[in-house]
Design an enzyme around this catalytic site. Structure first.
Site, short mmCIF file in Angstrom:
data_model
loop_
_atom_site.label_atom_id
_atom_site.label_comp_id
_atom_site.label_asym_id
_atom_site.label_seq_id
_atom_site.Cartn_x
_atom_site.Cartn_y
_atom_site.Cartn_z
N ALA A 251 100.66 66.10 8.82
CA ALA A 251 99.27 65.77 8.48
C ALA A 251 99.22 64.50 7.62
O ALA A 251 100.12 64.25 6.82
CB ALA A 251 98.63 66.94 7.74
N GLY A 253 98.33 63.01 10.50
CA GLY A 253 98.59 62.79 11.92
C GLY A 253 98.68 61.35 12.39
O GLY A 253 98.82 61.11 13.59
N GLY A 254 98.64 60.40 11.48
CA GLY A 254 98.74 58.99 11.89
C GLY A 254 100.07 58.69 12.55
O GLY A 254 100.13 58.05 13.61
N ASP A 297 106.13 76.27 7.19
CA ASP A 297 106.98 75.56 6.24
C ASP A 297 108.14 74.95 7.04
O ASP A 297 108.99 75.68 7.57
CB ASP A 297 107.50 76.55 5.19
CG ASP A 297 108.48 75.92 4.21
OD1 ASP A 297 108.79 74.72 4.36
OD2 ASP A 297 108.95 76.64 3.31
N CYS A 369 106.40 57.87 0.80
CA CYS A 369 105.51 56.81 0.28
C CYS A 369 105.67 56.74 -1.24
O CYS A 369 104.73 56.51 -1.98
CB CYS A 369 104.05 57.05 0.68
SG CYS A 369 103.37 58.65 0.20
#
Length: 430
Positions: A251, A253-254, A297, A369
């Site tokens: 998620a 989802g890019g 998970d 990130c």
């Protein structure tokens, strides 16, 4: 009831600072309570006041003769919103001052009217000297400032500066429909000023943000909003037609979409949050592609894995988000120093478990990130020492700063966000 825009901004700050709620959680509900014409200004106040919270707090404390009582913290947040306008925004001083004072009345804090009026007028008079004397000009929490100074003694100031700027709006062109040059031509016809990204072959950065409905082909899935750094995940993993691929922690989802746009693959996408998988599905529907979405998970293989190994695995690990603070400034307030060790533990556990799903000769891309070595190069160095069947694959990508292993990117002006990449290959059995 329609809320005052400035009061709504102060209420948002209060809920975030005092109750640890994220802006993504707070903003939608508050938008429903204010005039639609004020939505953009409200978000500007909220994101700006959050971005400069630590500096604003220092300024406010320097202006007040004594701290505002704990039970009246909403008034303190209103003061921060007022200072932010007078310092950072091109709002007429009289409007910023008068409307902020009026917001206290609107919030049934009549007693605070003279306090806010006097304090903000004093800031008007002493603004230049107070800003020059700021100790926390970078407006970063102390724990993170310390970590950045240690990790990047030559770059920490630039990191802070870029993290306090607005990140550019970058797009990913769907190669199944257009080349980047073809889409740039369409954008030019629509009067959109944009340019090709430096590293992603399908990336385009807009000179100024634009509504998505103004982007040629957006509704048809021909283009998506995605930072250049995130686009590099699919480029580095380089999936091929017919491969079995896993996108763990998928998620919103890019990257899932980008993998599917890159080749005809059999893709499983996982996320622990079922609600966020709905967003993944919406993104895939827009681009007209499909994957097997599973809410689970990723680190518990018994929940989802059928023992069929993958050619390629993307682990965009849950992290501190310190490379994307310019897009999520509340990270500076919501993250704590102790979170980093806890996150590193989770990351390593997931990495170890997902390694079991990679076929011999297959590859796994570890990405975050984050810009903190604890979550990035330190993890990969440890993993390579622990797993003799793992080897590091050199990534042909220019790094922004030297890293022991992998490629570390830092947030860049008009460029990519902060990100880390390390590509691992599972050795063939001898």
């Amino acid at each position: 009831m329609i809320l005052s825009t400035r009061l709504a901004a102060a209420e948002t700050l209060y809920q975030m600072v005092e109750h640890g709620r994220s802006l993504n959680d707070l903003i939608p509900a508050l938008l429903e309570k204010i005039d639609p014409d004020q939505h953009a200004f409200y978000q500007q106040l909220v994101y700006g006041s959050t971005r400069y919270y630590f500096a604003l707090d220092e300024l406010a404390n320097g202006l007040l003769e004594k701290p505002i009582k704990e039970k009246e913290r909403l008034v303190h947040m209103l003061l921060l919103v007022g200072i932010y306008q007078l310092w950072q925004l091109e709002v007429a001083d009289h409007a910023a001052l008068n409307e902020t004072v009026q917001a206290a009345v609107d919030g049934k804090k009549q007693w605070a009217k003279p306090l806010l009026n006097a304090t903000l007028r004093r800031f008007q008079r002493e603004k230049e000297q107070m800003i020059a004397d700021l100790r926390r000009k970078d407006s970063f929490p102390g724990w993170l400032n310390k970590r950045l100074r240690k990790a990047y003694p030559d770059h920490w100031q630039a990191i802070c500066t870029q993290s306090n700027e607005l990140g550019p709006m970058t797009l990913r062109v769907n190669a199944r429909h257009n080349t980047r040059d073809q889409w740039l031509a369409l954008a030019d016809e629509e009067g959109l000023e944009c340019f090709a990204t430096a590293y992603s072959k399908v990336g385009v950065t807009l000179a100024a943000p634009a509504p998505v409905f103004a982007l040629p082909g957006f509704e048809q899935g021909h283009v998506s909003v995605q930072d250049e750094a995130a686009q590099m995940c699919a480029a580095i993993l380089a999936v091929q037609d017919g491969e079995k691929v896993l996108d763990a922690c998928a998620a919103p989802g890019g990257k899932t979409g980008h993998l599917l746009e890159s080749a005809d693959i059999d893709l499983i996408a996982l996320d622990v949050d079922e609600r966020r998988l709905t967003r993944v599905n919406e993104n895939l529907e827009r681009i007209g592609l499909t994957a097997n979405l599973i809410a689970c998970d990723a680190g518990d293989l018994t929940q989802w894995w059928n023992d069929e190994p993958f050619d390629a695995v993307l682990l965009d690990a849950p992290c501190s988000g310190t490379g994307v603070i310019r897009r999520h400034p509340d990270i500076k307030l919501l993250r704590k120093s102790a979170d980093i060790a806890a996150l590193a533990k989770v990351q390593y556990t997931i990495l170890e478990q997902l390694w079991k799903t990679v076929k011999p000769g297959g590859r796994l891309l570890y990405a975050t990130c984050s810009i903190l070595p604890d979550e990035n190069s330190d993890q990969v160095v440890r993993f390579l020492a622990d797993y003799v069947d793992a080897e590091l694959v050199e990534i042909e990508l220019e790094a922004d700063v030297a890293s022991e292993v992998g490629v570390q990117w830092l947030p860049q002006e008009n460029g990519h966000d902060g990100f880390y990449f390390a590509l691992l290959r599972k050795k063939l059995s001898e």
